[in-house]
Design a protein around this motif. Structure first.
Motif, PDB file in Angstrom:
ATOM      1  N   MET A   1      -2.031  -6.248  -5.582  1.00  0.00           N
ATOM      2  CA  MET A   1      -1.912  -5.698  -6.924  1.00  0.00           C
ATOM      3  C   MET A   1      -3.249  -5.841  -7.655  1.00  0.00           C
ATOM      4  O   MET A   1      -3.875  -6.877  -7.630  1.00  0.00           O
ATOM      5  N   LEU A   2      -3.655  -4.773  -8.321  1.00  0.00           N
ATOM      6  CA  LEU A   2      -4.906  -4.789  -9.074  1.00  0.00           C
ATOM      7  C   LEU A   2      -4.645  -5.389 -10.444  1.00  0.00           C
ATOM      8  O   LEU A   2      -3.771  -4.959 -11.159  1.00  0.00           O
ATOM      9  N   ASN A   3      -5.422  -6.383 -10.802  1.00  0.00           N
ATOM     10  CA  ASN A   3      -5.171  -7.009 -12.092  1.00  0.00           C
ATOM     11  C   ASN A   3      -6.421  -7.201 -12.934  1.00  0.00           C
ATOM     12  O   ASN A   3      -6.369  -7.840 -13.955  1.00  0.00           O
ATOM     13  N   SER A   4      -7.533  -6.676 -12.504  1.00  0.00           N
ATOM     14  CA  SER A   4      -8.715  -6.787 -13.343  1.00  0.00           C
ATOM     15  C   SER A   4      -9.477  -5.464 -13.332  1.00  0.00           C
ATOM     16  O   SER A   4      -9.322  -4.650 -12.422  1.00  0.00           O
ATOM     17  N   LEU A   5     -10.297  -5.291 -14.353  1.00  0.00           N
ATOM     18  CA  LEU A   5     -11.099  -4.074 -14.443  1.00  0.00           C
ATOM     19  C   LEU A   5     -12.001  -3.949 -13.226  1.00  0.00           C
ATOM     20  O   LEU A   5     -12.160  -2.871 -12.671  1.00  0.00           O
ATOM     21  N   SER A   6     -12.563  -5.061 -12.787  1.00  0.00           N
ATOM     22  CA  SER A   6     -13.430  -5.048 -11.613  1.00  0.00           C
ATOM     23  C   SER A   6     -12.676  -4.546 -10.384  1.00  0.00           C
ATOM     24  O   SER A   6     -13.206  -3.755  -9.607  1.00  0.00           O
ATOM     25  N   ASP A   7     -11.432  -5.001 -10.212  1.00  0.00           N
ATOM     26  CA  ASP A   7     -10.623  -4.531  -9.085  1.00  0.00           C
ATOM     27  C   ASP A   7     -10.408  -3.025  -9.169  1.00  0.00           C
ATOM     28  O   ASP A   7     -10.528  -2.317  -8.165  1.00  0.00           O
ATOM     29  N   HIS A   8     -10.105  -2.527 -10.360  1.00  0.00           N
ATOM     30  CA  HIS A   8      -9.909  -1.082 -10.530  1.00  0.00           C
ATOM     31  C   HIS A   8     -11.189  -0.332 -10.198  1.00  0.00           C
ATOM     32  O   HIS A   8     -11.151   0.689  -9.523  1.00  0.00           O
ATOM     33  N   PHE A   9     -12.329  -0.833 -10.682  1.00  0.00           N
ATOM     34  CA  PHE A   9     -13.609  -0.158 -10.443  1.00  0.00           C
ATOM     35  C   PHE A   9     -13.908  -0.081  -8.948  1.00  0.00           C
ATOM     36  O   PHE A   9     -14.201   0.980  -8.417  1.00  0.00           O
ATOM     37  N   TRP A  10     -13.862  -1.217  -8.260  1.00  0.00           N
ATOM     38  CA  TRP A  10     -14.267  -1.264  -6.851  1.00  0.00           C
ATOM     39  C   TRP A  10     -13.248  -0.635  -5.912  1.00  0.00           C
ATOM     40  O   TRP A  10     -13.590  -0.283  -4.785  1.00  0.00           O
ATOM     41  N   ASN A  11     -12.020  -0.458  -6.340  1.00  0.00           N
ATOM     42  CA  ASN A  11     -10.993   0.141  -5.486  1.00  0.00           C
ATOM     43  C   ASN A  11     -10.661   1.585  -5.868  1.00  0.00           C
ATOM     44  O   ASN A  11      -9.809   2.198  -5.232  1.00  0.00           O
ATOM     45  N   ALA A  12     -11.325   2.100  -6.879  1.00  0.00           N
ATOM     46  CA  ALA A  12     -11.058   3.467  -7.331  1.00  0.00           C
ATOM     47  C   ALA A  12     -11.608   4.477  -6.325  1.00  0.00           C
ATOM     48  O   ALA A  12     -12.613   4.218  -5.655  1.00  0.00           O
ATOM     49  N   PRO A  13     -10.963   5.624  -6.217  1.00  0.00           N
ATOM     50  CA  PRO A  13     -11.505   6.695  -5.371  1.00  0.00           C
ATOM     51  C   PRO A  13     -12.887   7.117  -5.887  1.00  0.00           C
ATOM     52  O   PRO A  13     -13.178   7.002  -7.085  1.00  0.00           O
ATOM     53  N   LEU A  14     -13.730   7.607  -4.995  1.00  0.00           N
ATOM     54  CA  LEU A  14     -15.084   8.003  -5.353  1.00  0.00           C
ATOM     55  C   LEU A  14     -15.111   8.979  -6.530  1.00  0.00           C
ATOM     56  O   LEU A  14     -15.928   8.846  -7.437  1.00  0.00           O
ATOM     57  N   GLU A  15     -14.208   9.943  -6.541  1.00  0.00           N
ATOM     58  CA  GLU A  15     -14.177  10.924  -7.643  1.00  0.00           C
ATOM     59  C   GLU A  15     -13.936  10.234  -8.987  1.00  0.00           C
ATOM     60  O   GLU A  15     -14.529  10.605  -9.994  1.00  0.00           O
ATOM     61  N   ALA A  16     -13.056   9.241  -9.015  1.00  0.00           N
ATOM     62  CA  ALA A  16     -12.775   8.512 -10.258  1.00  0.00           C
ATOM     63  C   ALA A  16     -14.001   7.731 -10.704  1.00  0.00           C
ATOM     64  O   ALA A  16     -14.325   7.695 -11.890  1.00  0.00           O
ATOM     65  N   VAL A  17     -14.710   7.111  -9.777  1.00  0.00           N
ATOM     66  CA  VAL A  17     -15.926   6.370 -10.134  1.00  0.00           C
ATOM     67  C   VAL A  17     -16.971   7.337 -10.678  1.00  0.00           C
ATOM     68  O   VAL A  17     -17.624   7.055 -11.686  1.00  0.00           O
ATOM     69  N   LYS A  18     -17.111   8.501 -10.058  1.00  0.00           N
ATOM     70  CA  LYS A  18     -18.092   9.483 -10.521  1.00  0.00           C
ATOM     71  C   LYS A  18     -17.785   9.964 -11.933  1.00  0.00           C
ATOM     72  O   LYS A  18     -18.683  10.174 -12.735  1.00  0.00           O
ATOM     73  N   GLN A  19     -16.505  10.128 -12.265  1.00  0.00           N
ATOM     74  CA  GLN A  19     -16.158  10.583 -13.614  1.00  0.00           C
ATOM     75  C   GLN A  19     -16.068   9.424 -14.598  1.00  0.00           C
ATOM     76  O   GLN A  19     -16.106   9.614 -15.805  1.00  0.00           O
ATOM     77  N   GLY A  20     -15.929   8.181 -14.086  1.00  0.00           N
ATOM     78  CA  GLY A  20     -15.947   7.006 -14.947  1.00  0.00           C
ATOM     79  C   GLY A  20     -14.594   6.546 -15.448  1.00  0.00           C
ATOM     80  O   GLY A  20     -14.501   5.552 -16.151  1.00  0.00           O
ATOM     81  N   TYR A  21     -13.540   7.241 -15.083  1.00  0.00           N
ATOM     82  CA  TYR A  21     -12.212   6.847 -15.539  1.00  0.00           C
ATOM     83  C   TYR A  21     -11.180   7.130 -14.460  1.00  0.00           C
ATOM     84  O   TYR A  21     -11.409   7.909 -13.545  1.00  0.00           O
ATOM     85  N   LEU A  22     -10.074   6.452 -14.593  1.00  0.00           N
ATOM     86  CA  LEU A  22      -9.004   6.545 -13.619  1.00  0.00           C
ATOM     87  C   LEU A  22      -7.743   7.029 -14.313  1.00  0.00           C
ATOM     88  O   LEU A  22      -7.380   6.527 -15.380  1.00  0.00           O
TER      89      LEU A  22
END
Length: 91
Positions: A1-22
């Motif tokens: 389970m993702l519980n921190s912003l860092s976890d969301h950032f590093w586990n986000a799909p590449l497209e989400a990282v490129k756009q900056g939001y999930l």
């Protein structure tokens, strides 16, 4: 389970990282991967003299608060991207 912003950032799909939001499935909001700011989907937000729908409002937030996703990524610690100070300056 993702519980921190860092976890969301590093586990986000590449497209989400490129756009900056999930787009948070099942949670009805967008999450800024750079600072954790959330914007509820389906809401129209007043921004200065305009009204913005939620996703566009998130894009506007990233521009206003972070400059761009590229700027944010380049300014990260070099341990994350491997760029030297000189390379960061050039970019």
């Amino acid at each position: 389970m993702l519980n921190s912003l860092s976890d969301h950032f590093w586990n986000a799909p590449l497209e989400a990282v490129k756009q900056g939001y999930l787009d948070m499935p099942g949670r009805n909001h967008f999450l800024c991967l750079l600072c954790g700011h959330t914007i509820e989907k389906g809401v129209i937000y007043p921004v200065e003299d305009r009204w913005l729908e939620a996703e566009y409002c998130m894009k506007d937030h990233i521009c206003r608060e972070h400059g761009s996703v590229f700027d944010y990524l380049v300014k990260m610690d070099k341990n994350y991207h491997g760029l030297t100070e000189h390379q960061q300056h050039i970019l």
